[in-house]
Scaffold this active site. Structure first.
Site, PDB file in Angstrom:
ATOM      1  N   THR A  27       0.657  -0.194   6.513  1.00 24.83           N
ATOM      2  CA  THR A  27       0.878  -1.035   5.243  1.00 24.83           C
ATOM      3  C   THR A  27       1.240  -2.491   5.885  1.00 24.83           C
ATOM      4  O   THR A  27       1.603  -2.746   7.011  1.00 24.83           O
ATOM      5  CB  THR A  27       2.162  -0.281   4.740  1.00 24.83           C
ATOM      6  OG1 THR A  27       2.323  -1.123   3.377  1.00 24.83           O
ATOM      7  CG2 THR A  27       3.287  -0.257   5.656  1.00 24.83           C
ATOM      8  N   GLY A  28       0.967  -3.328   5.040  1.00 22.43           N
ATOM      9  CA  GLY A  28       1.293  -4.657   5.327  1.00 22.43           C
ATOM     10  C   GLY A  28       0.114  -5.488   5.303  1.00 22.43           C
ATOM     11  O   GLY A  28      -0.844  -5.362   4.412  1.00 22.43           O
ATOM     12  N   THR A  71      -4.349   1.102  -2.527  1.00 28.44           N
ATOM     13  CA  THR A  71      -3.793  -0.040  -2.852  1.00 28.44           C
ATOM     14  C   THR A  71      -4.753  -0.945  -3.847  1.00 28.44           C
ATOM     15  O   THR A  71      -5.958  -0.734  -4.070  1.00 28.44           O
ATOM     16  CB  THR A  71      -3.666  -1.160  -1.524  1.00 28.44           C
ATOM     17  OG1 THR A  71      -2.913  -1.876  -2.034  1.00 28.44           O
ATOM     18  CG2 THR A  71      -4.876  -1.615  -0.832  1.00 28.44           C
ATOM     19  N   THR A 124       0.944  -1.175   0.007  1.00 28.58           N
ATOM     20  CA  THR A 124      -0.083   0.178   0.007  1.00 28.58           C
ATOM     21  C   THR A 124       0.753   1.176  -0.070  1.00 28.58           C
ATOM     22  O   THR A 124       1.999   1.325   0.417  1.00 28.58           O
ATOM     23  CB  THR A 124      -0.722   0.062   1.469  1.00 28.58           C
ATOM     24  OG1 THR A 124      -1.309  -1.319   1.474  1.00 28.58           O
ATOM     25  CG2 THR A 124      -1.841   1.184   1.466  1.00 28.58           C
TER      26      THR A 124
END
Ligand code: GLY
Length: 329
Positions: free
Chosen positions: A240-241, A207, A189
């Site tokens: 993020t992730g 994303t 993202t």
């Protein structure tokens, strides 16, 4: 802090089950915390450097944080070399590129789209949801219809190169539950948070999600409180992730609430990561990272694994910074 205030703070921390991270438990992470007095933009991964330039062009003319974050992440959405955001993103298992995005300003106004196909700038559609409707979130065919009704630019996805990769992947890979790689080569993202010259905060997150995900899967990025949360009284955070893990702890909201209760931005990001670690027995491939700014311009970041970096633009420079982390791969 006066003693009575301190006791009250302690009671709140106790009631919420919040435990401030002890420096002694942080074995591997280097310390990183910063502060700025002027406008500031933070964004995830090294694609954030270009995105920050887009945001800074707005801020340096005295523009708002809200305009800056939209313009900033649009740079990444339009980057055809990016495989996890926007037009160049990878599809789901059935070959559809489905986009998720949200935007939020410090006054709690927010908008979001999820599972949106064929539109070049989902973040701008999210902003239109915020500004033109009574709703916060539109998904799928409804989001697409709304985008077309408002004349948003269409785009053909997947692009040819990505389609070729997908077809190869289809032949070779049947494992539905294989975790994605989320590292400096596969950038996930873009989450961006910013403070403008008036101290106003805003954020945006966009994303194409987990490459080759199940059709219909939505991650954290468009979910207010998971991929992004902004509260002018406190600060802003983005994530993020691996979206599933971030949603489970309402990640960005958690970071902002921790700051509300006295954690610094970096401590709050770290505690959110530790909470994810505590909730998962299997941490293999489970990378998550957070960025945060408080209302006074202090900022910080943290990730579960090494390798997460973020771009910071202030009046001095636009630079890439390695986030502190809990563990090596
Ligand atoms: N963090 C992006 C996603 O999981 O979709």
């Amino acid at each position: 802090m006066k003693r009575r205030q301190f006791i009250r703070f302690g009671a709140v921390v106790g009631a919420l089950g919040l435990v401030k991270p002890s420096k002694a438990t942080n074995i591997m992470a280097q310390s990183f915390e910063g502060k700025t007095n002027g406008p500031l933009v933070l964004s995830t991964w090294n694609h954030g450097l270009a995105a920050n330039e887009g945001a800074w062009a707005v801020l340096q003319k005295g523009g708002t944080a809200l305009d800056a974050v939209e313009k900033g992440v649009m740079v990444t959405e339009a980057d055809l070399t990016n495989r996890s955001v926007g037009v160049g993103g990878r599809p789901d298992r059935e070959g559809h590129v489905t986009l998720d995005a949200c935007i939020m300003s410090g006054d709690a106004r927010c908008g979001s789209v999820a599972f949106l196909e064929g539109i070049a700038h989902p973040v701008s559609v999210a902003r239109a949801v915020m500004e033109k409707t009574q709703h916060v979130m539109l998904v799928g065919a409804g989001a697409k219809k709304f985008a077309l009704d408002y004349g948003f630019q269409q785009a053909k996805m997947p692009i040819d190169e990505v389609k070729k990769d997908y077809e190869q992947w289809r032949k070779e890979n049947k494992d539905l539950f294989k975790k994605p790689e989320i590292n400096h080569e596969n950038h996930d993202t873009i989450g961006m948070i910013a403070m403008d010259a008036n101290g106003q905060l805003a954020g945006a997150c966009t994303t194409s999600g987990w490459a080759y995900k199940m059709h219909g899967r939505v991650g954290d990025s468009p979910i207010i409180g998971a991929g992004l949360f902004v509260d002018q009284e406190v600060g802003a955070a983005t994530a993020t992730g691996l979206g599933e893990a971030i949603i489970r702890i309402a990640g960005s909201h958690t970071v902002v609430e921790l700051m509300r209760h006295g954690f610094s931005p970096q401590e709050a990001c770290k505690e959110a990561c530790m909470r994810i670690i505590r909730k998962h027995n299997d941490l293999s491939g489970l990378q998550c990272g957070f960025l945060a700014i408080d209302k006074d311009g202090n900022y910080g970041a943290y990730s579960i694994y090494a390798g997460f970096n973020f771009a910071k633009h202030d009046a001095q420079k636009n630079e890439l910074i390695d986030a502190p982390f809990d563990r090596n791969w």
